[in-house]
Design a protein around this motif. Structure first.
Motif, PDB file in Angstrom:
ATOM      1  N   ILE A 173       0.850  -1.187   0.000  1.00  0.00           N
ATOM      2  CA  ILE A 173       0.000   0.000   0.000  1.00  0.00           C
ATOM      3  C   ILE A 173       0.886   1.236   0.000  1.00  0.00           C
ATOM      4  O   ILE A 173       1.802   1.372   0.803  1.00  0.00           O
ATOM      5  N   GLU A 174       0.584   2.140  -0.912  1.00  0.00           N
ATOM      6  CA  GLU A 174       1.395   3.359  -1.079  1.00  0.00           C
ATOM      7  C   GLU A 174       1.140   4.348   0.053  1.00  0.00           C
ATOM      8  O   GLU A 174       0.074   4.371   0.645  1.00  0.00           O
ATOM      9  N   GLY A 175       2.114   5.184   0.323  1.00  0.00           N
ATOM     10  CA  GLY A 175       1.935   6.302   1.238  1.00  0.00           C
ATOM     11  C   GLY A 175       2.504   6.104   2.621  1.00  0.00           C
ATOM     12  O   GLY A 175       2.143   6.825   3.536  1.00  0.00           O
ATOM     13  N   ASN A 176       3.403   5.176   2.806  1.00  0.00           N
ATOM     14  CA  ASN A 176       3.968   4.943   4.135  1.00  0.00           C
ATOM     15  C   ASN A 176       5.260   5.733   4.307  1.00  0.00           C
ATOM     16  O   ASN A 176       6.338   5.178   4.431  1.00  0.00           O
ATOM     17  N   GLU A 177       5.147   7.052   4.339  1.00  0.00           N
ATOM     18  CA  GLU A 177       6.345   7.867   4.557  1.00  0.00           C
ATOM     19  C   GLU A 177       6.583   8.154   6.029  1.00  0.00           C
ATOM     20  O   GLU A 177       7.516   8.869   6.379  1.00  0.00           O
ATOM     21  N   TRP A 178       5.774   7.604   6.930  1.00  0.00           N
ATOM     22  CA  TRP A 178       5.910   7.838   8.364  1.00  0.00           C
ATOM     23  C   TRP A 178       6.654   6.708   9.063  1.00  0.00           C
ATOM     24  O   TRP A 178       6.838   6.746  10.261  1.00  0.00           O
ATOM     25  N   GLY A 179       7.050   5.683   8.321  1.00  0.00           N
ATOM     26  CA  GLY A 179       7.814   4.586   8.905  1.00  0.00           C
ATOM     27  C   GLY A 179       6.984   3.607   9.705  1.00  0.00           C
ATOM     28  O   GLY A 179       7.452   3.072  10.703  1.00  0.00           O
ATOM     29  N   TYR A 180       5.769   3.350   9.268  1.00  0.00           N
ATOM     30  CA  TYR A 180       4.921   2.368   9.950  1.00  0.00           C
ATOM     31  C   TYR A 180       5.383   0.955   9.612  1.00  0.00           C
ATOM     32  O   TYR A 180       5.804   0.674   8.499  1.00  0.00           O
ATOM     33  N   TYR A 181       5.260   0.078  10.588  1.00  0.00           N
ATOM     34  CA  TYR A 181       5.505  -1.347  10.394  1.00  0.00           C
ATOM     35  C   TYR A 181       4.160  -2.055  10.485  1.00  0.00           C
ATOM     36  O   TYR A 181       3.323  -1.699  11.308  1.00  0.00           O
ATOM     37  N   ILE A 182       3.967  -3.039   9.643  1.00  0.00           N
ATOM     38  CA  ILE A 182       2.698  -3.772   9.597  1.00  0.00           C
ATOM     39  C   ILE A 182       2.958  -5.207  10.029  1.00  0.00           C
ATOM     40  O   ILE A 182       3.838  -5.878   9.491  1.00  0.00           O
ATOM     41  N   GLN A 183       2.186  -5.644  11.011  1.00  0.00           N
ATOM     42  CA  GLN A 183       2.294  -7.002  11.529  1.00  0.00           C
ATOM     43  C   GLN A 183       0.895  -7.607  11.458  1.00  0.00           C
ATOM     44  O   GLN A 183      -0.047  -7.051  12.021  1.00  0.00           O
ATOM     45  N   SER A 184       0.745  -8.703  10.721  1.00  0.00           N
ATOM     46  CA  SER A 184      -0.593  -9.294  10.607  1.00  0.00           C
ATOM     47  C   SER A 184      -0.499 -10.808  10.542  1.00  0.00           C
ATOM     48  O   SER A 184       0.506 -11.371  10.137  1.00  0.00           O
ATOM     49  N   ASP A 185      -1.567 -11.417  10.995  1.00  0.00           N
ATOM     50  CA  ASP A 185      -1.734 -12.854  10.820  1.00  0.00           C
ATOM     51  C   ASP A 185      -3.142 -13.068  10.276  1.00  0.00           C
ATOM     52  O   ASP A 185      -3.723 -12.146   9.701  1.00  0.00           O
ATOM     53  N   SER A 186      -3.713 -14.221  10.463  1.00  0.00           N
ATOM     54  CA  SER A 186      -5.010 -14.494   9.849  1.00  0.00           C
ATOM     55  C   SER A 186      -6.164 -13.753  10.508  1.00  0.00           C
ATOM     56  O   SER A 186      -7.210 -13.567   9.890  1.00  0.00           O
ATOM     57  N   THR A 187      -6.009 -13.314  11.750  1.00  0.00           N
ATOM     58  CA  THR A 187      -7.125 -12.635  12.426  1.00  0.00           C
ATOM     59  C   THR A 187      -6.790 -11.256  12.967  1.00  0.00           C
ATOM     60  O   THR A 187      -7.694 -10.497  13.283  1.00  0.00           O
ATOM     61  N   GLU A 188      -5.517 -10.901  13.103  1.00  0.00           N
ATOM     62  CA  GLU A 188      -5.132  -9.630  13.733  1.00  0.00           C
ATOM     63  C   GLU A 188      -4.194  -8.821  12.858  1.00  0.00           C
ATOM     64  O   GLU A 188      -3.374  -9.375  12.136  1.00  0.00           O
ATOM     65  N   LEU A 189      -4.343  -7.518  12.984  1.00  0.00           N
ATOM     66  CA  LEU A 189      -3.451  -6.578  12.307  1.00  0.00           C
ATOM     67  C   LEU A 189      -2.975  -5.569  13.334  1.00  0.00           C
ATOM     68  O   LEU A 189      -3.769  -5.039  14.119  1.00  0.00           O
ATOM     69  N   ARG A 190      -1.678  -5.327  13.326  1.00  0.00           N
ATOM     70  CA  ARG A 190      -1.091  -4.263  14.162  1.00  0.00           C
ATOM     71  C   ARG A 190      -0.235  -3.399  13.249  1.00  0.00           C
ATOM     72  O   ARG A 190       0.621  -3.892  12.536  1.00  0.00           O
ATOM     73  N   VAL A 191      -0.476  -2.103  13.309  1.00  0.00           N
ATOM     74  CA  VAL A 191       0.343  -1.146  12.575  1.00  0.00           C
ATOM     75  C   VAL A 191       0.981  -0.249  13.627  1.00  0.00           C
ATOM     76  O   VAL A 191       0.288   0.333  14.466  1.00  0.00           O
ATOM     77  N   PHE A 192       2.303  -0.127  13.586  1.00  0.00           N
ATOM     78  CA  PHE A 192       3.007   0.611  14.635  1.00  0.00           C
ATOM     79  C   PHE A 192       4.244   1.290  14.067  1.00  0.00           C
ATOM     80  O   PHE A 192       4.708   0.970  12.977  1.00  0.00           O
ATOM     81  N   ARG A 193       4.749   2.208  14.846  1.00  0.00           N
ATOM     82  CA  ARG A 193       6.030   2.851  14.548  1.00  0.00           C
ATOM     83  C   ARG A 193       6.978   2.525  15.678  1.00  0.00           C
ATOM     84  O   ARG A 193       6.599   2.549  16.840  1.00  0.00           O
TER      85      ARG A 193
END
Length: 125
Positions: free
Chosen positions: A77-97
């Motif tokens: 996904i475009e637009g991640n200039e803030w340095g977010y990290y994406i962590q996901s599995d089959s049921t959960e998503l975590r987006v963090f810096r």
């Protein structure tokens, strides 16, 4: 006597002019200060709304992909200039810096269970 009155009147007029010029200068300085702080606030708010829109796009893509059984490759996904990290599995998503060792650092948490959205929570933006 008349000349003395005119001299006093003229002196008071000059004093009034100096006082009015000082007031106008102070008012102009106040307006410039408010305008400067307002533009800083506007830039901060625009940055906040852009980051929130990015998080919403990632969260929505995760929800759609999870409910439709698609892939959860959200890094494209475009637009991640803030340095977010994406962590996901089959049921959960975590987006963090930064460090994801604590839940307090998570900016977006999404949980989908049984074909339904269970949690969609913003953390610290």
């Amino acid at each position: 006597m008349k000349q003395l009155f005119f001299r006093l009147k003229r002196a008071l007029t000059i004093e009034y002019a100096i006082i009015m010029m000082t007031l106008v200068a102070a008012f102009a300085a106040m307006i410039l200060t408010v305008a400067g702080s307002t533009s800083v606030s506007a830039v901060d708010y625009r940055d906040y709304t852009e980051r929130k829109a990015y998080l919403d796009e990632v969260g929505q893509a995760f929800i759609e992909n999870t409910l439709e059984g698609g892939s959860n490759d959200l890094h494209a996904i475009e637009g991640n200039e803030w340095g977010y990290y994406i962590q996901s599995d089959s049921t959960e998503l975590r987006v963090f810096r930064g460090d994801a060792s604590t839940l307090n650092n998570v900016d977006l948490y999404v949980r989908v269970e049984g074909g339904a959205l269970v949690a969609y929570v913003y953390g610290t933006l």
